[in-house]
Motif scaffolding. Sequence first.
Motif, PDB file in Angstrom:
ATOM      1  N   MET A   1      29.254   9.986  -4.030  1.00  0.00           N
ATOM      2  CA  MET A   1      30.120  10.710  -3.095  1.00  0.00           C
ATOM      3  C   MET A   1      29.542  10.686  -1.681  1.00  0.00           C
ATOM      4  O   MET A   1      30.289  10.565  -0.712  1.00  0.00           O
ATOM      5  CB  MET A   1      30.332  12.146  -3.570  1.00  0.00           C
ATOM      6  CG  MET A   1      31.230  12.233  -4.786  1.00  0.00           C
ATOM      7  SD  MET A   1      31.703  13.917  -5.229  1.00  0.00           S
ATOM      8  CE  MET A   1      30.171  14.601  -5.820  1.00  0.00           C
TER       9      MET A   1
ATOM     10  N   LEU B   1      31.756   9.049   1.255  1.00  0.00           N
ATOM     11  CA  LEU B   1      32.250   9.933   2.312  1.00  0.00           C
ATOM     12  C   LEU B   1      31.687   9.565   3.678  1.00  0.00           C
ATOM     13  O   LEU B   1      32.116  10.104   4.692  1.00  0.00           O
ATOM     14  CB  LEU B   1      31.917  11.388   1.985  1.00  0.00           C
ATOM     15  CG  LEU B   1      32.774  12.034   0.912  1.00  0.00           C
ATOM     16  CD1 LEU B   1      32.226  13.390   0.522  1.00  0.00           C
ATOM     17  CD2 LEU B   1      34.215  12.151   1.370  1.00  0.00           C
TER      18      LEU B   1
ATOM     19  N   GLY C   1      29.560  12.877   4.443  1.00  0.00           N
ATOM     20  CA  GLY C   1      28.741  13.064   3.247  1.00  0.00           C
ATOM     21  C   GLY C   1      27.278  13.225   3.596  1.00  0.00           C
ATOM     22  O   GLY C   1      26.587  14.101   3.067  1.00  0.00           O
TER      23      GLY C   1
ATOM     24  N   LEU D   1      30.651  18.429  -1.874  1.00  0.00           N
ATOM     25  CA  LEU D   1      31.149  17.058  -1.703  1.00  0.00           C
ATOM     26  C   LEU D   1      32.394  16.777  -2.547  1.00  0.00           C
ATOM     27  O   LEU D   1      33.277  16.043  -2.102  1.00  0.00           O
ATOM     28  CB  LEU D   1      30.067  16.049  -2.080  1.00  0.00           C
ATOM     29  CG  LEU D   1      28.866  15.911  -1.158  1.00  0.00           C
ATOM     30  CD1 LEU D   1      27.886  14.895  -1.731  1.00  0.00           C
ATOM     31  CD2 LEU D   1      29.277  15.530   0.233  1.00  0.00           C
TER      32      LEU D   1
ATOM     33  N   PHE E   1      35.550  14.828  -1.262  1.00  0.00           N
ATOM     34  CA  PHE E   1      35.730  13.466  -1.746  1.00  0.00           C
ATOM     35  C   PHE E   1      37.155  13.261  -2.248  1.00  0.00           C
ATOM     36  O   PHE E   1      37.808  12.279  -1.896  1.00  0.00           O
ATOM     37  CB  PHE E   1      34.720  13.173  -2.859  1.00  0.00           C
ATOM     38  CG  PHE E   1      34.883  11.811  -3.452  1.00  0.00           C
ATOM     39  CD1 PHE E   1      34.445  10.690  -2.766  1.00  0.00           C
ATOM     40  CD2 PHE E   1      35.477  11.642  -4.684  1.00  0.00           C
ATOM     41  CE1 PHE E   1      34.603   9.429  -3.297  1.00  0.00           C
ATOM     42  CE2 PHE E   1      35.637  10.384  -5.223  1.00  0.00           C
ATOM     43  CZ  PHE E   1      35.201   9.277  -4.533  1.00  0.00           C
TER      44      PHE E   1
ATOM     45  N   TYR F   1      39.157  10.666  -0.002  1.00  0.00           N
ATOM     46  CA  TYR F   1      39.384   9.397  -0.673  1.00  0.00           C
ATOM     47  C   TYR F   1      40.819   9.317  -1.190  1.00  0.00           C
ATOM     48  O   TYR F   1      41.471   8.280  -1.081  1.00  0.00           O
ATOM     49  CB  TYR F   1      38.386   9.197  -1.818  1.00  0.00           C
ATOM     50  CG  TYR F   1      38.428   7.816  -2.404  1.00  0.00           C
ATOM     51  CD1 TYR F   1      37.808   6.754  -1.762  1.00  0.00           C
ATOM     52  CD2 TYR F   1      39.095   7.555  -3.592  1.00  0.00           C
ATOM     53  CE1 TYR F   1      37.852   5.474  -2.283  1.00  0.00           C
ATOM     54  CE2 TYR F   1      39.141   6.278  -4.124  1.00  0.00           C
ATOM     55  CZ  TYR F   1      38.516   5.249  -3.469  1.00  0.00           C
ATOM     56  OH  TYR F   1      38.570   3.980  -3.991  1.00  0.00           O
TER      57      TYR F   1
END
Length: 164
Positions: A56, A60, A64, A99, A103, A107
């Motif tokens: 992740m 990211l 991230g 996260l 994510f 995403y």
Amino acid sequence: MGGTAAAPGFGTGIALALSAGEALSSLELSAVFALSLAEVHGVPIDEIERRRTIVMGIMLGGSGSATISKVAERTGQHWGRQVVAEVPLETLRQINKVLGPNFVTKYGTKQGIVVLGRIAPLGIGAVIGGGANAALASLAVRAGRRAFGPAPTEWPPSWGEPLD
């Protein structure tokens, strides 16, 4: 997929299914890439929380990296080597709780837009899908380089051991 989407009636449904499969395949390949980087750099990936953080964090990108540094209360240029390998498992769980939703949102939004672009007929979808895949892969490569730095000059010691 663009050709399939051009077929009247069922074509759009088939194109959407194919595009969703391609998005999942892209996700899987990005995860394999991130974990391969960790392995090459000698970062332990035995624990699922470490794997989640690596995947992740890389997918990211900058957000991230910032989240990992903030929650782990450590800063460094290559968080993949420094933070993930040294941070306690409980801290990794906290990082992954932050996260995870980011994510899914980030995403999922990107892939949703790409899926809609891919179903455009007459080759337009192929250009949109191919360009989006190349852009997402490029972002993952850049984020991986930031996370781990340059490749090591030697393989980790465990790699030199003979296979059983």
